[in-house]
Each structure stands twice: as structure tokens, then as C-alpha cells.
Motif scaffolding. Structure first.
Motif, PDB file in Angstrom:
ATOM      1  N   PHE A  58     -50.583  43.907  -0.239  1.00  0.00           N
ATOM      2  CA  PHE A  58     -50.827  44.482  -1.568  1.00  0.00           C
ATOM      3  C   PHE A  58     -51.841  45.611  -1.496  1.00  0.00           C
ATOM      4  CE2 PHE A  58     -48.915  40.822  -3.757  1.00  0.00           C
ATOM      5  CZ  PHE A  58     -48.259  41.503  -4.753  1.00  0.00           C
ATOM      6  N   MET A  59     -52.887  45.378  -0.687  1.00  0.00           N
ATOM      7  CA  MET A  59     -53.957  46.375  -0.613  1.00  0.00           C
ATOM      8  C   MET A  59     -53.452  47.675  -0.008  1.00  0.00           C
ATOM      9  SD  MET A  59     -57.256  44.145   0.351  1.00  0.00           S
ATOM     10  CE  MET A  59     -58.282  45.582   0.464  1.00  0.00           C
ATOM     11  N   ILE A  60     -52.615  47.556   1.036  1.00  0.00           N
ATOM     12  CA  ILE A  60     -52.069  48.770   1.652  1.00  0.00           C
ATOM     13  C   ILE A  60     -51.149  49.474   0.652  1.00  0.00           C
ATOM     14  CG2 ILE A  60     -50.482  49.609   3.462  1.00  0.00           C
ATOM     15  CD1 ILE A  60     -51.858  47.597   5.322  1.00  0.00           C
ATOM     16  N   GLY A  61     -50.333  48.678  -0.021  1.00  0.00           N
ATOM     17  CA  GLY A  61     -49.401  49.242  -0.995  1.00  0.00           C
ATOM     18  C   GLY A  61     -50.110  50.019  -2.078  1.00  0.00           C
ATOM     19  N   TYR A  62     -51.115  49.420  -2.673  1.00  0.00           N
ATOM     20  CA  TYR A  62     -51.815  50.084  -3.758  1.00  0.00           C
ATOM     21  C   TYR A  62     -52.791  51.144  -3.230  1.00  0.00           C
ATOM     22  CZ  TYR A  62     -54.710  51.132  -7.688  1.00  0.00           C
ATOM     23  OH  TYR A  62     -55.395  51.836  -8.639  1.00  0.00           O
ATOM     24  N   GLY A  63     -53.426  50.835  -2.077  1.00  0.00           N
ATOM     25  CA  GLY A  63     -54.401  51.763  -1.484  1.00  0.00           C
ATOM     26  C   GLY A  63     -53.776  53.131  -1.224  1.00  0.00           C
ATOM     27  N   ALA A  64     -52.531  53.135  -0.700  1.00  0.00           N
ATOM     28  CA  ALA A  64     -51.856  54.410  -0.408  1.00  0.00           C
ATOM     29  C   ALA A  64     -51.668  55.228  -1.683  1.00  0.00           C
ATOM     30  CB  ALA A  64     -50.510  54.145   0.247  1.00  0.00           C
ATOM     31  N   LEU A  65     -51.399  54.529  -2.778  1.00  0.00           N
ATOM     32  CA  LEU A  65     -51.192  55.237  -4.048  1.00  0.00           C
ATOM     33  C   LEU A  65     -52.496  55.831  -4.574  1.00  0.00           C
ATOM     34  CD1 LEU A  65     -48.726  52.812  -5.862  1.00  0.00           C
ATOM     35  CD2 LEU A  65     -48.186  54.927  -4.688  1.00  0.00           C
ATOM     36  N   ILE A  66     -53.595  55.075  -4.376  1.00  0.00           N
ATOM     37  CA  ILE A  66     -54.906  55.590  -4.827  1.00  0.00           C
ATOM     38  C   ILE A  66     -55.217  56.887  -4.096  1.00  0.00           C
ATOM     39  CG2 ILE A  66     -57.402  55.242  -4.677  1.00  0.00           C
ATOM     40  CD1 ILE A  66     -57.155  52.444  -5.208  1.00  0.00           C
ATOM     41  N   PHE A  67     -54.905  56.879  -2.774  1.00  0.00           N
ATOM     42  CA  PHE A  67     -55.318  58.032  -1.980  1.00  0.00           C
ATOM     43  C   PHE A  67     -54.244  59.124  -1.914  1.00  0.00           C
ATOM     44  CE2 PHE A  67     -58.184  54.611  -0.761  1.00  0.00           C
ATOM     45  CZ  PHE A  67     -59.393  55.231  -1.073  1.00  0.00           C
ATOM     46  N   GLY A  68     -53.493  59.253  -2.969  1.00  0.00           N
ATOM     47  CA  GLY A  68     -52.682  60.454  -3.157  1.00  0.00           C
ATOM     48  C   GLY A  68     -51.216  60.401  -2.803  1.00  0.00           C
ATOM     49  N   VAL A  69     -50.684  59.260  -2.332  1.00  0.00           N
ATOM     50  CA  VAL A  69     -49.248  59.208  -2.048  1.00  0.00           C
ATOM     51  C   VAL A  69     -48.518  59.106  -3.395  1.00  0.00           C
ATOM     52  CG1 VAL A  69     -47.401  57.891  -0.932  1.00  0.00           C
ATOM     53  CG2 VAL A  69     -49.617  58.094   0.179  1.00  0.00           C
ATOM     54  N   THR A  70     -47.549  59.981  -3.626  1.00  0.00           N
ATOM     55  CA  THR A  70     -46.836  59.936  -4.905  1.00  0.00           C
ATOM     56  C   THR A  70     -45.648  58.971  -4.791  1.00  0.00           C
ATOM     57  OG1 THR A  70     -45.333  61.730  -4.381  1.00  0.00           O
ATOM     58  CG2 THR A  70     -47.428  62.352  -5.377  1.00  0.00           C
ATOM     59  N   PRO A  71     -45.164  58.436  -5.919  1.00  0.00           N
ATOM     60  CA  PRO A  71     -44.070  57.457  -5.844  1.00  0.00           C
ATOM     61  C   PRO A  71     -42.838  57.956  -5.082  1.00  0.00           C
ATOM     62  CG  PRO A  71     -45.005  57.455  -8.036  1.00  0.00           C
ATOM     63  CD  PRO A  71     -45.682  58.552  -7.289  1.00  0.00           C
ATOM     64  N   ILE A  72     -42.409  59.189  -5.350  1.00  0.00           N
ATOM     65  CA  ILE A  72     -41.188  59.660  -4.677  1.00  0.00           C
ATOM     66  C   ILE A  72     -41.441  59.867  -3.184  1.00  0.00           C
ATOM     67  CG2 ILE A  72     -39.573  61.625  -4.517  1.00  0.00           C
ATOM     68  CD1 ILE A  72     -38.814  59.633  -6.714  1.00  0.00           C
ATOM     69  N   GLN A  73     -42.619  60.375  -2.839  1.00  0.00           N
ATOM     70  CA  GLN A  73     -42.982  60.482  -1.414  1.00  0.00           C
ATOM     71  C   GLN A  73     -42.915  59.113  -0.770  1.00  0.00           C
ATOM     72  OE1 GLN A  73     -46.947  62.066  -1.447  1.00  0.00           O
ATOM     73  NE2 GLN A  73     -46.267  64.148  -1.013  1.00  0.00           N
ATOM     74  N   ALA A  74     -43.514  58.119  -1.460  1.00  0.00           N
ATOM     75  CA  ALA A  74     -43.526  56.751  -0.922  1.00  0.00           C
ATOM     76  C   ALA A  74     -42.107  56.239  -0.732  1.00  0.00           C
ATOM     77  CB  ALA A  74     -44.294  55.834  -1.874  1.00  0.00           C
ATOM     78  N   MET A  75     -41.235  56.526  -1.706  1.00  0.00           N
ATOM     79  CA  MET A  75     -39.867  56.001  -1.643  1.00  0.00           C
ATOM     80  C   MET A  75     -39.093  56.613  -0.478  1.00  0.00           C
ATOM     81  SD  MET A  75     -39.040  55.883  -5.673  1.00  0.00           S
ATOM     82  CE  MET A  75     -40.247  55.094  -6.725  1.00  0.00           C
ATOM     83  N   VAL A  76     -39.181  57.933  -0.333  1.00  0.00           N
ATOM     84  CA  VAL A  76     -38.407  58.598   0.725  1.00  0.00           C
ATOM     85  C   VAL A  76     -39.001  58.276   2.100  1.00  0.00           C
ATOM     86  CG1 VAL A  76     -37.678  60.830   1.667  1.00  0.00           C
ATOM     87  CG2 VAL A  76     -37.574  60.429  -0.799  1.00  0.00           C
ATOM     88  N   TYR A  77     -40.321  58.425   2.244  1.00  0.00           N
ATOM     89  CA  TYR A  77     -40.915  58.249   3.571  1.00  0.00           C
ATOM     90  C   TYR A  77     -40.940  56.800   4.045  1.00  0.00           C
ATOM     91  CZ  TYR A  77     -41.535  63.173   3.828  1.00  0.00           C
ATOM     92  OH  TYR A  77     -41.254  64.513   3.890  1.00  0.00           O
ATOM     93  N   SER A  78     -40.974  55.853   3.106  1.00  0.00           N
ATOM     94  CA  SER A  78     -40.898  54.449   3.547  1.00  0.00           C
ATOM     95  C   SER A  78     -39.530  54.192   4.179  1.00  0.00           C
ATOM     96  CB  SER A  78     -41.121  53.504   2.372  1.00  0.00           C
ATOM     97  OG  SER A  78     -40.101  53.652   1.418  1.00  0.00           O
ATOM     98  N   MET A  79     -38.505  54.849   3.632  1.00  0.00           N
ATOM     99  CA  MET A  79     -37.161  54.671   4.188  1.00  0.00           C
ATOM    100  C   MET A  79     -37.031  55.393   5.527  1.00  0.00           C
ATOM    101  SD  MET A  79     -35.671  52.642   2.229  1.00  0.00           S
ATOM    102  CE  MET A  79     -37.080  51.840   1.499  1.00  0.00           C
ATOM    103  N   VAL A  80     -37.731  56.528   5.670  1.00  0.00           N
ATOM    104  CA  VAL A  80     -37.709  57.237   6.957  1.00  0.00           C
ATOM    105  C   VAL A  80     -38.371  56.363   8.025  1.00  0.00           C
ATOM    106  CG1 VAL A  80     -38.510  59.292   8.189  1.00  0.00           C
ATOM    107  CG2 VAL A  80     -37.646  59.515   5.868  1.00  0.00           C
ATOM    108  N   ILE A  81     -39.495  55.729   7.673  1.00  0.00           N
ATOM    109  CA  ILE A  81     -40.168  54.832   8.634  1.00  0.00           C
ATOM    110  C   ILE A  81     -39.243  53.662   8.974  1.00  0.00           C
ATOM    111  CG2 ILE A  81     -42.147  53.272   8.957  1.00  0.00           C
ATOM    112  CD1 ILE A  81     -43.777  55.309   7.274  1.00  0.00           C
TER     113      ILE A  81
END
Lengths: 131, 433
Positions: B349-372
Motif C-alpha cells: 500500500f505504501m509503495i502504491g500510494y507513495g509513488a502517487l505522492i511523489f508525482g506519478v500520474t494515474p495514466i503513467q502508472a497504468m501504462v508503465y506498470s503494464m510495461v514492467i
């Protein structure tokens, strides 16, 4: 009355979440408060603020003489150095009551944009710059 | 009268047995269908819509290819779960020892950590949209931390079961895309050529989205979840066929949905030059056909998909991590007893939310999580192949020579695409002015 034992393991699990969430909420509230735009021109009030990945825009018309008002949002395109109508809006935005302000969320993904309010009497342009 | 009573009884018994059989069949095929239907989580939906909006139907071949891959991979996972009764992480440790097993665990967690960012972002973005439709304004940045805490507490108290039961069904509202895909009247030739030919040059940007689509469809974390869900349910070997049918059905359901999302984005957003930059843009593709109600339908379905994905990822991370180290696990245990399990639960949970606090946008998160997910998928597929090819583990349910061949072809293709993507990444990084 039973005394709850202090459990260091529970604390180790709960504390980081509390700290992170408090930090996040504080940052969000500070950003929404200070990284915002608010201007009133000729009975037209425009507010805008940055919400993570998009700007939210609030438009309120305070005079019935200015109704109906059409709202146009133009985003600054860095490559072309011009303001272009936001592509994220597919329908026309109108305000037809002084009681119902318009709130547009997620329609702007740039921090540099213009809100044009076209009324029967005059056209107003609000230049918004968010940090 | 005398004759009628026994007939009714016999009929009732027959009906009951029939109903029981249907119920049993549905219970057996459940995990496969859920893995398939809920496989289209926030990350997948975001990536599919972004790809369709940027490249139109020319990206459909990647989707078709990944669905075929997914069918074979998931089928192997179903058999592994039923026959061996062990999770994939456990197999990795037993087969390759602690060190290599730990690398597999890290790869699995890396995929989970990347995906959880997308799921939390998806939940917050869809709830913001839903509140906006209802006439309230709650900013996404405020919703994200509140939702993180609420879901964290709920999962700790109730576990993933209630979420799975309710939200897997609710997430089916995303099927609205299938109806709209017919409304956009796609050209059959364009869809056909896009599905069977590579009509574009494989540039770096294009490859990123191709890999996001493959990562979204194969969803390595879903394969881990599927094996664990089957083990949890204690599905017997005699039910293996039903389970395989369930898995195939699940992939078909998710495939239809995925095709529809890409086609809708390709016919609504692509011609208008609208790139998907926020979660609202994903719903925007439905607006010309469904009007304002599109936002409501989309946000309900998107929220359910994201919450479902969150539950799967968080639970599987906690269980797999504890399983690997052989320590106590489960929500029925006290925190002191299953500390590692609870810690991983929280870290996720902390990593999930922490990334959002530090500037990862939802669409970036969606696309790049799938790339990983895509980058790490050859590793996961390799493990699945090695286990399902092992006659000692699988017995008579070992991969047939043809399936073995198909499996290795899948692995080589994934590895090849991975290599191109990574080479392009390195080149882009070196040559960046």
C-alpha cells in the motif's frame, strides 16, 4: 477493565501508513490551497487548481444579464507556442443559471491555459498559470 | 395420487442433483473466469485505451497475440495449481534453491508494486469522476490517501473475499465498451488488418504500447493469483477439465472486452487526436454514444476493477512473501504472529500510494506498470513452463509435446520483444540530447 498491551509489531505496521497518509493529505491540501488561481472580473468568478494530473476549473456567473454564458478552455501547446481549444472536451460548456456554477474536472492537463467566458454582453478571458 | 408423489420426489431429486452439478461447475470455473474478467483492471483498461487512442486499430495484432499467449499460459497455471497444490513462488524456491527463488519472488513483487500504483490511482480517479457526476467535488489528490487507508483497513479486517464476490460482478459494467464498439461501426477490414498484420514501424514509442498491451493481457500477477486461488479452493484433479474451461472462458470474456476498449478508443479518440492523459479521457470515448451517463457507467466499472485488482495484488503479495520464507500468514493471525505477512501487506500500500505522492500520474502508472509486467513476463513464463513440463510434478497432466513447443515459442517471442524494447530504451537513453 482489560488493559490493552502495547504491541510494537502493530505499531510498526500502522505507523508508516499513518505517516505517509498524513504527509500525502497535507501535501494535497497545501497544493490545492496555494497552487490555485482565483479571479473575479465583471461578475464572473473563475477558480482553478491543480489536482495531480489535471486542472479543475470552476466558473460562476453572478449576474443574470450575463446568461447564458459559453465557456471555452484553451490549453497552451508548447511545440506550437499557441493556445488551442482543449481536446478533452467533446461537448459545449454553458452556464445558464447564477445558482449553478460550472465545475470542469480533468478537461485540462496543462498548467498554462485560458478560460474564455462568452456572454451576451461581453467576452472575458482569464489567463491561468498554475505551478 | 399414489403414483404422483414418488414421481415428484424423483423429479425434485433429479432437479436438485442437476442444480448441484451446475453450482459445482460454476464453483470450479470461478477462479478462471475471475482471473480473466477481473484481469482487465485499471492498468489494463488505461493501457488499452491509451494504445487505441494513439495508434488506432494498428495495435490490435499485439492484443490478439497476447490473448493467444495468455490462453496457453493460464491453462498451464490451472494444471499446476490443481496437480501440484503449490504456488509458483514455492515451486521456484524448491526447484532452483533459495537464491534463484528469491529473484523470482522479487520479480513477482516488482510487478505487484508497479501494478498497485495503477490500481490505487484508478480507484481515486474513478471515485473523483463519480463524485463529480453526482454533483460533488472531491479532488483526486485528497481521495487517494483516504481510499488507501479505507481499503487497507477493510482488507485487514475482512480479507479479499467480500471484495472479490461483489466487485468482480460490478466490474462487468465495463462491458459497456462492447456495446459501444458495435455503435462506432468499425470497418471489418481495418479491424482484420490491424489484428493480423503489423502495419506500423516498430518505433520505441509504439513498442512501449505494444508491450503495455501484452503486459496487460498476460498480467503475470494474475497467473500467480490464479494458482493460489485454485490451491485455496482445493480443486480436485477430477475437476481439471471444468477449471480449464473456466480459464478459457475468462480469457474469452476479457479478450472481447479488451478488443472493444481498443476499438472504441481507435474510432472515437484516435481520429480526434485525443491522447489519453487522465482517467476521464478513457470514459470520454463513450460520451458521443452514451452521453453524460457514460461517466457514471465507466467510473462504477473502473472503480470495481481497480478495487478488485488492489485486493488481488495486496493479498497475493502478503501470502507469497510469507510462503517463500515459510513464516505464519493469514488475516486470522495476530500481527505479532504473522508480522512478515502484515508488513508486506502494508509495504504494498505504501509503495502504491507513495509513488502517487511523489508525482506519478494515474495514466503513467497504468501504462508503465503494464510495461514492467511485460518486461518481467518472460521470467514468469519460463518458471511456468519448467514446472508444467516436469512429468515428476505434473504426472499425466504434463504439457504435451505440442503445448511444450507452443510454450517455448511464446517464451522466445516474449524474450525477443523484451530485448527490442530494452535495446530501444538503452539507445534512447544514450542518444538523448
Amino acid at each position: 477493565m482489560a488493559v490493552q498491551r502495547f504491541d510494537v509489531h502493530s505499531l510498526a505496521v500502522i505507523l508508516p501508513v499513518v505517516v505517509l497518509v498524513t504527509l500525502g493529505l497535507t501535501m494535497a491540501v497545501l497544493n490545492l490551497t496555494y497552487n490555485s488561481y482565483h479571479e473575479t472580473k465583471d461578475n464572473v468568478e473563475v477558480k482553478a487548481w491543480w489536482d495531480g494530473d489535471h486542472a479543475d476549473i470552476y466558473v460562476k456567473i453572478n449576474s443574470k444579464k450575463l446568461l447564458p454564458a459559453t465557456i471555452k478552455i484553451k490549453e497552451y501547446v508548447e511545440e506550437k507556442k499557441v493556445y488551442q481549444p482543449s481536446k478533452h472536451i467533446l461537448c459545449s460548456l454553458t452556464v445558464d443559471s447564477t445558482d449553478k456554477p460550472l465545475l470542469v474536472t480533468g478537461a485540462v492537463t496543462s498548467k498554462n491555459f485560458e478560460v474564455e467566458v462568452l456572454t451576451p454582453q461581453k467576452n472575458l478571458v482569464f489567463k491561468v498559470r498554475l505551478r | 395420487m399414489k403414483n404422483r408423489i414418488p414421481r415428484r420426489r424423483v423429479g425434485g431429486k433429479r432437479k436438485l442433483t442437476y442444480l448441484r452439478k451446475v453450482k459445482h461447475f460454476l464453483w470450479i470455473i470461478g477462479p478462471g473466469i475471475i482471473a480473466g474478467a477481473a484481469g482487465n483492471d485499471a492498468g489494463s483498461i488505461g493501457s488499452l485505451a491509451s494504445s487505441g487512442a494513439l495508434y488506432g486499430c494498428s495495435i490490435l495484432w499485439a492484443l490478439l497475440l497476447s490473448l493467444i499467449f495468455s490462453y496457453f499460459i493460464q491453462d498451464m497455471c490451472v494444471r499446476i495449481g490443481i496437480v501440484s497444490g503449490k504456488g509458483l513462488v514455492e515451486h521456484a524456491r524448491e526447484r532452483y534453491g533459495f537464491k534463484v527463488g528469491f529473484i523470482f519472488l522479487l520479480a513477482f513483487l516488482a510487478v505487484n508494486f508497479a501494478t498497485i500504483v495503477a490500481e490505487i490511482a484508478g480507484m481515486a480517479a474513478s471515485l473523483e469522476l463519480l463524485a463529480w457526476v453526482a454533483g460533488f467535488y472531491v479532488p483526486y489528490t485528497v481521495l487517494a490517501p483516504i481510499l488507501t487507508v479505507c481499503v487497507w483497513i477493510f482488507l485487514l479486517k475482512e480479507g479479499y473475499g467480500p471484495i472479490e464476490r461483489v466487485f468482480s460482478i460490478v466490474s462487468l459494467t465495463m462491458f459497456v465498451y462492447v456495446a459501444v464498439a458495435f455503435m462506432v461501426k468499425p470497418s471489418p477490414e481495418e479491424v482484420f488488418y490491424g489484428s493480423f498484420w503489423i502495419t506500423r514501424k516498430l518505433t520505441f514509442d509504439y513498442l512501449v504500447y505494444v508491450s503495455a498491451i501484452i503486459g496487460a493481457t498476460i498480467s503475470p500477477y494474475m497467473q500467480f493469483y490464479l494458482v493460489s486461488a485454485i490451491i485455496d479452493k482445493k480443486v480436485r484433479v477430477k475437476d481439471i477439465l471444468s477449471e480449464r474451461i473456466g480459464s478459457a472462458l475468462g480469457i474469452t470474456i476479457s479478450g472481447i472486452q479488451a478488443f472493444a476498449i481498443v476499438i472504441v478508443a481507435a474510432y472515437v479518440l484516435f481520429p480526434r487526436g485525443i491522447a489519453v492523459e487522465t482517467a476521464r479521457d478513457v470514459a470520454l470515448a463513450l460520451v458521443p454514444f452514451l452521453g453524460f451517463s457514460a461517466f457514471t457507467l465507466f467510473s462504477v466499472g473502473f472503480f470495481a476493477s481497480s478495487l478488485n485488482g488492489t485486493g488481488v495484488i495486496i493479498s497475493s503479495s502478503g501470502y507469497s512473501f510469507s510462503e517463500f520464507f515459510g513464516v505464519e500468514r493469514g488475516l486470522s493471525k495476530r500481527v505479532r504472529e504473522a508480522f512478515t505477512f502484515y508488513l508486506m501487506f502494508t509495504v504494498c500500500f505504501m509503495i502504491g500510494y507513495g509513488a502517487l505522492i511523489f508525482g506519478v500520474t494515474p495514466i503513467q502508472a497504468m501504462v508503465y506498470s503494464m510495461v514492467i509486467s511485460f518486461i518481467l513476463s518472460p521470467m514468469v513464463v519460463y518458471l511456468i513452463l519448467r514446472v508444467s513440463n516436469d512429468r515428476e510434478i505434473m504426472g499425466e497432466h504434463v504439457n504435451s509435446p505440442i503445448i511444450k513447443l507452443v510454450g517455448w515459442i511464446i517464451f522466445v517471442v516474449l524474450l525477443f520483444l523484451d530485448a527490442i524494447l530494452l535495446a530501444d530504451m538503452v539507445t534512447a537513453y544514450i542518444w538523448q540530447p
